[in-house]
Design a protein around this motif. Structure first.
Motif, mmCIF file in Angstrom:
data_model
loop_
_atom_site.group_PDB
_atom_site.id
_atom_site.type_symbol
_atom_site.label_atom_id
_atom_site.label_comp_id
_atom_site.label_asym_id
_atom_site.label_seq_id
_atom_site.Cartn_x
_atom_site.Cartn_y
_atom_site.Cartn_z
ATOM 1 N N GLU A 17 36.195 -2.742 10.292
ATOM 2 C CA GLU A 17 35.855 -0.887 11.396
ATOM 3 C C GLU A 17 36.074 0.231 10.705
ATOM 4 N N ASP A 19 36.936 0.530 7.456
ATOM 5 C CA ASP A 19 36.109 0.813 6.302
ATOM 6 C C ASP A 19 35.316 0.886 6.037
ATOM 7 N N GLN A 20 34.529 0.779 7.837
ATOM 8 C CA GLN A 20 33.234 1.956 8.074
ATOM 9 C C GLN A 20 33.459 3.235 8.539
ATOM 10 N N THR A 21 34.500 3.373 9.032
ATOM 11 C CA THR A 21 34.374 4.518 9.468
ATOM 12 C C THR A 21 35.071 5.836 8.937
ATOM 13 N N GLY A 83 25.853 -0.781 13.564
ATOM 14 C CA GLY A 83 27.345 0.490 12.771
ATOM 15 C C GLY A 83 27.312 1.246 13.770
ATOM 16 N N ARG A 106 30.193 -1.107 17.945
ATOM 17 C CA ARG A 106 29.881 -0.179 16.935
ATOM 18 C C ARG A 106 29.654 0.931 17.725
#
Length: 185
Positions: A17, A19-21, A83, A106
């Motif tokens: 999470e 890394d996704q941000t 995502g 998310r």
């Protein structure tokens, strides 16, 4: 940037999470929506964040303005939302013989409730939920279909989002799937 006290009862953030941000922040600086100094500040905050809410606050202003109503239409196809996407207050789902996956784990929330107004004929709708999300299907009319909906994850997590299903579904299925809580650091 907001602080993130360790005593918060909020859902803990995983490395994926974070890394996704950071990927959303990279896109924002490449588009010119963030200057390099603010990008560095937000990346540092993302790496130090302990909760999903703290991560969401870092990208809320970058994903787009909240919408009152989002309409998804599809016939004989596939719809996938996952995502960090902005949840509206109301989502109108208008599908026929389609596979729909809405991953809310998310998604950036516009408020404490999401109303999904359904007009679904055939196909399947899958909702991927996180602990703290509660599903209410009392206003949903189902004919010649299957429902596999549990009202909550059953883990006594405080309610953070109420998902209210309304409208009708004919000749299809609706399933909820609970995402396991992310591992803590």
């Amino acid at each position: 940037m907001p602080t993130d006290p360790s005593s918060s009862p909020a859902l803990r953030a995983s490395d994926a999470e974070r890394d996704q941000t950071i990927a959303v922040l990279h896109d924002a600086v490449a588009d010119g929506r963030l200057d390099p100094a603010e990008f560095d500040e937000r990346v540092d905050a993302a790496l130090a964040s302990r909760t999903v809410d703290a991560l969401s606050s870092l990208v809320t202003d970058l994903i787009g303005a909240p919408t009152e109503l989002l309409t998804i239409k599809e016939r004989h196809g596939h719809v996938r939302r996952d995502g960090p996407w902005r949840l509206p207050h109301r989502l109108a789902l208008r599908t026929a013989w389609s596979a729909v996956l809405l991953d809310l784990t998310r998604a950036v929330r516009s408020g404490p409730e999401l109303v999904i107004e359904m007009r679904v004929s055939g196909g399947a709708v899958e909702l991927v939920l996180a602990p703290g999300m509660v599903v209410d299907a009392n206003d949903l009319s189902v004919r010649h279909g299957a429902l596999d909906i549990s009202s909550d994850a059953g883990d006594d997590t405080p309610e953070t989002l109420r998902i209210h299903l309304a409208g009708r579904m004919r000749h299809g299925s609706i399933v909820t799937r609970w995402q396991a809580p992310p591992a803590t650091r």
